[in-house]
Scaffold this active site. Sequence first.
Site, PDB file in Angstrom:
ATOM      1  CE  LYS A 251      32.558  35.734  35.708  1.00  0.00           C
ATOM      2  NZ  LYS A 251      33.098  37.056  36.005  1.00  0.00           N
ATOM      3  CD  GLU A 301      29.944  42.638  37.955  1.00  0.00           C
ATOM      4  OE1 GLU A 301      29.365  42.084  38.924  1.00  0.00           O
ATOM      5  OE2 GLU A 301      31.160  42.559  37.756  1.00  0.00           O
ATOM      6  CG  PHE A 341      23.490  39.245  38.648  1.00  0.00           C
ATOM      7  CD1 PHE A 341      23.549  38.533  39.836  1.00  0.00           C
ATOM      8  CD2 PHE A 341      24.490  40.167  38.367  1.00  0.00           C
ATOM      9  CE1 PHE A 341      24.576  38.742  40.731  1.00  0.00           C
ATOM     10  CE2 PHE A 341      25.528  40.397  39.275  1.00  0.00           C
ATOM     11  CZ  PHE A 341      25.569  39.681  40.459  1.00  0.00           C
TER      12      PHE A 341
HETATM   13  P1  ATP Z   1      34.429  34.948  42.547  1.00  0.00           P
HETATM   14  O1  ATP Z   1      33.346  35.976  42.594  1.00  0.00           O
HETATM   15  O2  ATP Z   1      33.982  33.669  41.961  1.00  0.00           O
HETATM   16  O3  ATP Z   1      35.222  34.854  43.803  1.00  0.00           O
HETATM   17  P2  ATP Z   1      35.783  36.831  41.043  1.00  0.00           P
HETATM   18  O4  ATP Z   1      35.307  37.909  41.921  1.00  0.00           O
HETATM   19  O5  ATP Z   1      37.224  36.829  40.675  1.00  0.00           O
HETATM   20  O6  ATP Z   1      35.476  35.411  41.560  1.00  0.00           O
HETATM   21  P3  ATP Z   1      34.714  35.979  38.701  1.00  0.00           P
HETATM   22  O7  ATP Z   1      35.337  34.678  38.868  1.00  0.00           O
HETATM   23  O8  ATP Z   1      35.202  36.737  37.534  1.00  0.00           O
HETATM   24  O9  ATP Z   1      34.865  36.959  39.852  1.00  0.00           O
HETATM   25  O10 ATP Z   1      33.122  35.766  38.649  1.00  0.00           O
HETATM   26  C1  ATP Z   1      32.158  36.030  39.576  1.00  0.00           C
HETATM   27  C2  ATP Z   1      31.663  37.477  39.499  1.00  0.00           C
HETATM   28  O11 ATP Z   1      31.058  37.746  38.228  1.00  0.00           O
HETATM   29  C3  ATP Z   1      30.527  37.788  40.434  1.00  0.00           C
HETATM   30  O12 ATP Z   1      30.977  37.990  41.745  1.00  0.00           O
HETATM   31  C4  ATP Z   1      29.910  39.045  39.818  1.00  0.00           C
HETATM   32  O13 ATP Z   1      30.599  40.179  40.286  1.00  0.00           O
HETATM   33  C5  ATP Z   1      30.240  38.913  38.349  1.00  0.00           C
HETATM   34  N1  ATP Z   1      29.080  38.776  37.453  1.00  0.00           N
HETATM   35  C6  ATP Z   1      28.981  39.369  36.247  1.00  0.00           C
HETATM   36  N2  ATP Z   1      27.853  39.058  35.626  1.00  0.00           N
HETATM   37  C7  ATP Z   1      27.153  38.243  36.448  1.00  0.00           C
HETATM   38  C8  ATP Z   1      25.903  37.586  36.355  1.00  0.00           C
HETATM   39  N3  ATP Z   1      25.124  37.683  35.267  1.00  0.00           N
HETATM   40  N4  ATP Z   1      25.516  36.813  37.401  1.00  0.00           N
HETATM   41  C9  ATP Z   1      26.282  36.683  38.503  1.00  0.00           C
HETATM   42  N5  ATP Z   1      27.504  37.297  38.644  1.00  0.00           N
HETATM   43  C10 ATP Z   1      27.938  38.068  37.631  1.00  0.00           C
END
Ligand code: ATP
Length: 581
Positions: A251, A301, A341
């Site tokens: 992530k 990302e 991704f």
């Molecule tokens: P959300 O997107 O769930 O509303 P957020 O923007 O605060 O919450 P996180 O909860 O930290 O983000 O996690 C989701 C985000 O992680 C995704 O929107 C994407 O930007 C990021 N991300 C990073 N690596 C990956 C991956 N391998 N697959 C999908 N998303 C990823």
Amino acid sequence: MLYSAIAAVFDRIEGTSSRLEMTSILSDLFGTLPPAVLRDVVYLSQGKLHPDFFPQKLGMSDKLVLRAISLTSGFSEDRTEKLWIKEGDPGTVAEMLIKEKKQMALFSEPLTVQRVMKGLLLIEETDGKDSQERKMKLLANLLHDSGPIESRYLCRIVTGRMRVGAGSMTVLDALASSFADKSGRPEIERAFNVTCDMGLVAETLAAGGMDAVRGIKVKVGNPIKVMLAERLPSLAEVMGRMEGRCAMEYKYDGIRVQAHITKDSVRLYSRRLEDLTDNFRDIASLLKESLKGTEAIVEGECVSVDAKSGKMLPFQEVTHRRRKHGMEDAIKDYPVRIFLFDILQRDGEDVTQMPYLKRREMLASAFSGTEGIQMSNMRIVSSVQEADAFFTEAVSAGCEGIMAKSVSDVSVYRAGSRGFLWIKYKKDYHSDMIDTFDLAVVGAFYGMGKRKGRYGALLMASYDPEMQSYVTVCKLGTGFDDAFLDSMPGLLDARKTDRRPNNVDSKMVPDVWFDPTVVLEVTGAELSLSPIHTAAAGVFKEDAGLGLRFPRFTGRVRDDKSPEESTSVAEIMEIYGMQKT
Ligand code: ATP
């Protein structure tokens, strides 16, 4: 179609807080409009001239609009400005003064929706020498043929203040009720999720019915609402939910982009539908040059890396790429890589319904190798031990944690939805708090002591999509450094309102109210029942909501999220539930 009829409908909607009533008012109107006019009315109802992913450039300053009002109504600029200081909204000023003027020009040309659209588009396109003066005159020209209510909405649209209260979900409900039955609603929403263009969906539905809506597919140039992940508090639970086997990916802690690529063009969109092509123009060119085949839509990302070692750097580094000026320097000073991704379209084929592993295979073969474009690191894991090892590896590589993804046949790309096909697990989950919260600023309290003369604390809210309202979660006064305290007025004041916005539900009364616009990342000790806060009010206890104890700003302004994307009430309830177990 006369614009006065549309303005009268906006007025009725503004006068009700019942979503059902709004739906019924809109649906009655929609059924009477020709398809192309319906498209424009849908945009106007959201204060826009285009779909959400177009940069909206209408923004006229209040002062300029006041001059147009003065010119049209014949009242002095001084009187107009005094009224504006009292009312705070040029729309209300226009309505009051045009009502007072009463006598409309003798030869006024009827104001149709088409003429309003044309006039507003002209205002938007006007630039260069004397553009402010010309914009003012174009607006005055429209106001000249407007009654009080029409002028209220014209002035709100040009100043970016159009909020009649009917959000996108209500518009979708109204479309379903006008042109389909309840069973068509999910299909209509799907079409919106894969195009981000409510006007297009409305026009297609009115012209061709549900069959035409079913034919709407992902398309290069129309950003797609992103798929989101659920969260669980332990890797054991993640593996349990995934029935013992899943794919795990690093992530990455960067900026999510959705790239729309053809041989001749490339556009990168943020999850908030902003065009980030210029900010990541190096990555955009690489994607275009190394694409195999004719076109594709991919997601990844963008992460800052050390130029020499290629090692991933913390999130703060990549934020330098979001600046508005000095991009050339930022590109040189802050190199980035994209970790891909997902793939949603390849050579014209919509692949969102293909299972995850197939999409992944397709993604891996979509680009010729180059250092700036990498596949996200992925491993199939079949036990908690393997998951744990992968997680440790991800965190030591500088990632936030892992994304678990279902490898089942139904693991499709669900545009615009959060579900358990993807589950996030972050290193923060090892601490007491299960996750950070992204909360919208709805108010501010003046500071005392060292913070005298500045905002000292903020009233923070979560979004409730069902009710289309913001409910409060905490009063945030910790985690602000001097630079942030100084930046607060610039960040927030343009959205100041003289009273509590209709879509904010709060028992606390701050010194200043804001229309929810800015989203901040907040952490805290725990969620607890609170008599003051309105999130999940009455759900766990009568007369109490959920509040965040000891909230602290993490330093991250979530400018990649719209206020509707702040942590939802359902997520807050879910996190509260996890905390108790
Ligand atoms: P959300 O997107 O769930 O509303 P957020 O923007 O605060 O919450 P996180 O909860 O930290 O983000 O996690 C989701 C985000 O992680 C995704 O929107 C994407 O930007 C990021 N991300 C990073 N690596 C990956 C991956 N391998 N697959 C999908 N998303 C990823």
